[in-house]
Scaffold this motif. Structure first.
Motif, PDB file in Angstrom:
ATOM      1  N   ALA A  21       0.847  -1.168  -0.168  1.00  0.00           N
ATOM      2  CA  ALA A  21       0.160  -0.116   0.062  1.00  0.00           C
ATOM      3  C   ALA A  21       0.951   1.318  -0.014  1.00  0.00           C
ATOM      4  O   ALA A  21       0.504   2.197  -0.647  1.00  0.00           O
ATOM      5  CB  ALA A  21      -0.969  -0.010   1.187  1.00  0.00           C
ATOM      6  N   ARG A  22       2.189   1.211   0.798  1.00  0.00           N
ATOM      7  CA  ARG A  22       2.631   2.450   0.901  1.00  0.00           C
ATOM      8  C   ARG A  22       3.541   2.566  -0.306  1.00  0.00           C
ATOM      9  O   ARG A  22       3.859   3.848  -0.609  1.00  0.00           O
ATOM     10  CB  ARG A  22       3.783   2.374   2.089  1.00  0.00           C
ATOM     11  CG  ARG A  22       4.754   3.433   2.375  1.00  0.00           C
ATOM     12  CD  ARG A  22       5.357   3.323   3.719  1.00  0.00           C
ATOM     13  NE  ARG A  22       5.691   2.147   4.060  1.00  0.00           N
ATOM     14  CZ  ARG A  22       6.742   1.180   3.845  1.00  0.00           C
ATOM     15  NH1 ARG A  22       7.547   1.564   2.879  1.00  0.00           N
ATOM     16  NH2 ARG A  22       6.769  -0.023   4.128  1.00  0.00           N
ATOM     17  N   VAL A  53     -12.733  -8.479   1.882  1.00  0.00           N
ATOM     18  CA  VAL A  53     -12.962  -7.260   1.202  1.00  0.00           C
ATOM     19  C   VAL A  53     -11.701  -7.184   0.340  1.00  0.00           C
ATOM     20  O   VAL A  53     -10.597  -7.352   0.598  1.00  0.00           O
ATOM     21  CB  VAL A  53     -12.719  -5.985   2.219  1.00  0.00           C
ATOM     22  CG1 VAL A  53     -12.899  -4.584   1.613  1.00  0.00           C
ATOM     23  CG2 VAL A  53     -13.935  -6.011   3.386  1.00  0.00           C
ATOM     24  N   ALA A  54     -12.055  -6.536  -0.862  1.00  0.00           N
ATOM     25  CA  ALA A  54     -11.093  -6.232  -1.858  1.00  0.00           C
ATOM     26  C   ALA A  54     -10.271  -4.975  -1.209  1.00  0.00           C
ATOM     27  O   ALA A  54     -10.717  -3.823  -1.124  1.00  0.00           O
ATOM     28  CB  ALA A  54     -11.541  -5.962  -3.344  1.00  0.00           C
ATOM     29  N   ARG A  64      -3.561  -0.778  -7.199  1.00  0.00           N
ATOM     30  CA  ARG A  64      -4.118   0.492  -6.683  1.00  0.00           C
ATOM     31  C   ARG A  64      -5.321   0.274  -5.595  1.00  0.00           C
ATOM     32  O   ARG A  64      -6.039  -0.512  -5.676  1.00  0.00           O
ATOM     33  CB  ARG A  64      -4.786   1.410  -7.843  1.00  0.00           C
ATOM     34  CG  ARG A  64      -5.444   2.816  -7.409  1.00  0.00           C
ATOM     35  CD  ARG A  64      -5.435   3.833  -8.547  1.00  0.00           C
ATOM     36  NE  ARG A  64      -6.573   2.864  -9.462  1.00  0.00           N
ATOM     37  CZ  ARG A  64      -7.825   3.173  -9.554  1.00  0.00           C
ATOM     38  NH1 ARG A  64      -8.493   3.836  -8.466  1.00  0.00           N
ATOM     39  NH2 ARG A  64      -8.598   2.435 -10.635  1.00  0.00           N
ATOM     40  N   LEU A  65      -5.149   1.068  -4.542  1.00  0.00           N
ATOM     41  CA  LEU A  65      -5.843   0.669  -3.343  1.00  0.00           C
ATOM     42  C   LEU A  65      -7.198   1.072  -3.511  1.00  0.00           C
ATOM     43  O   LEU A  65      -7.855   2.200  -4.389  1.00  0.00           O
ATOM     44  CB  LEU A  65      -5.426   1.548  -2.006  1.00  0.00           C
ATOM     45  CG  LEU A  65      -4.166   1.205  -1.364  1.00  0.00           C
ATOM     46  CD1 LEU A  65      -3.603   2.232  -0.487  1.00  0.00           C
ATOM     47  CD2 LEU A  65      -4.351  -0.200  -0.559  1.00  0.00           C
ATOM     48  N   GLY A  69      -9.739  -0.286   1.218  1.00  0.00           N
ATOM     49  CA  GLY A  69      -8.035  -0.214   1.302  1.00  0.00           C
ATOM     50  C   GLY A  69      -7.332   0.863   1.799  1.00  0.00           C
ATOM     51  O   GLY A  69      -6.445   0.726   2.656  1.00  0.00           O
ATOM     52  N   ASP A  70      -7.715   1.847   1.215  1.00  0.00           N
ATOM     53  CA  ASP A  70      -6.883   3.143   1.818  1.00  0.00           C
ATOM     54  C   ASP A  70      -7.254   3.328   3.303  1.00  0.00           C
ATOM     55  O   ASP A  70      -6.332   3.728   3.908  1.00  0.00           O
ATOM     56  CB  ASP A  70      -7.453   4.445   0.825  1.00  0.00           C
ATOM     57  CG  ASP A  70      -6.377   5.726   1.161  1.00  0.00           C
ATOM     58  OD1 ASP A  70      -5.303   5.700   0.952  1.00  0.00           O
ATOM     59  OD2 ASP A  70      -7.255   6.300   1.527  1.00  0.00           O
ATOM     60  N   GLY A  71      -8.402   3.290   3.590  1.00  0.00           N
ATOM     61  CA  GLY A  71      -8.667   3.588   5.168  1.00  0.00           C
ATOM     62  C   GLY A  71      -8.157   2.676   5.892  1.00  0.00           C
ATOM     63  O   GLY A  71      -7.419   2.879   6.846  1.00  0.00           O
TER      64      GLY A  71
END
Length: 307
Positions: A21-22, A53-54, A64-65, A69-71
């Motif tokens: 993610a980073r 969850v995707a 790409r988040l 996923g970003d949260g």
């Protein structure tokens, strides 16, 4: 009580997800973790399956988040950071205990830091980490055990122990006072004023208390006491400063009271901490010690600390 196991993914799955993610890349995450790309991909897929969850959108050779996923990545990153800090603290001090304390910059520099050696001498093995914070924060999402707080007794979700009142004096350099021929409160109004942005109405309150009529007050604005002390010492203006934090400047004649006997109370200092940490031994020891230090200061200064 811990939540069900299905909501506690393994560290390896979380580490792979956080790295991907980073960096925005499975390849970069694999290089960072010392794994193969396929291993990182499998770990991310296993995490998504466990959560249901995707977390990423796969687009050709890139990832790409998703919004979810970003949260999730933000919270996982903070959780991993806290685990890392806890491990570092344990490694640095395996037999004592650690107190992570948020301090106000000028209070910490001028009042607390010169005294902290006495506390550590009385509590061998205990480590105190000092971190500067200017505003209240949520203890639930931070690694800090306590904080020095100034203002009204309001910090949502935190317990507060009263430390002391703060009294400020109008001060300036001797040259500034002579140049502007300051003899009374009315003369201060005609001189350049220095303001602290966390206490924007301090001068208004002071002039009102001294029954001096005014329209609008202008002058240089500062975000911390330290540069304001330096500016006042350099003759740039008059400042309202806590009496107990400028002993050095007053003793050496860098600052003098602009008007004698015109001090003003502005607020209180508190020790803030999560209620469930109240009995944490390093915090309890520090709380007892700082209250004793303040009481000793009161007795040494004729019960006039802060004045």
């Amino acid at each position: 009580m811990l939540p069900p196991r299905r909501f506690l993914p393994s560290f390896s799955l979380l580490a792979a997800f956080e790295a991907a993610a980073r960096t925005g890349s499975v390849t970069a995450a694999a290089n960072e973790l010392g794994l193969t790309q396929s291993a990182v991909s499998r770990q991310i897929s296993a995490l998504e399956k466990q959560l249901g969850v995707a977390l990423f959108l796969r687009e050709r050779q890139t990832i790409r988040l998703t919004l979810a996923g970003d949260g999730y990545a933000r919270e996982v990153r903070e959780a991993l950071r806290r685990i890392s800090n806890a491990s570092l603290n344990l490694k640095a001090n395996p037999s004592g205990g650690t107190l992570n304390l948020a301090i106000l910059p000028f209070f910490g520099t001028r009042w607390l830091t010169p005294r902290i050696a006495h506390f550590l001498e009385a509590h061998p093995g205990l480590v105190v980490n000092l971190i500067t914070r200017l505003e209240p924060f949520d203890f639930r999402f931070d690694t800090l055990d306590a904080a020095i707080h100034f203002g009204v007794a309001r910090w949502p979700g935190a317990a507060l122990t009263f430390l002391m009142d703060e009294t400020v004096l109008p001060v300036c350099s001797p040259q500034f006072k002579a140049r502007h021929e300051i003899q009374g409160a009315e003369d201060v109004l005609k001189a350049p004023l220095l303001h602290l942005n966390t206490r924007p109405d301090a001068w208004e309150l002071w002039f009102s208390q001294n029954r001096v009529a005014f329209d609008t007050l202008h002058g240089m604005l500062f975000d911390q006491f330290m540069p304001m002390v330096e500016a006042a010492s350099a003759g740039l203006g008059a400042a309202l400063l806590p009496r107990f934090l400028i002993d050095r400047e007053l003793e050496h004649g860098l600052l003098v009271p602009a008007v004698e006997g015109r001090a003003m109370e502005t607020g209180q200092y508190y020790l803030a901490y999560p209620p469930d940490r109240a009995t944490y031994p390093p915090l309890a020891a520090f709380r007892d010690w700082i209250l004793q230090e303040i009481q000793a200061d009161r007795l040494a200064n004729g019960n006039r600390i802060g004045q």
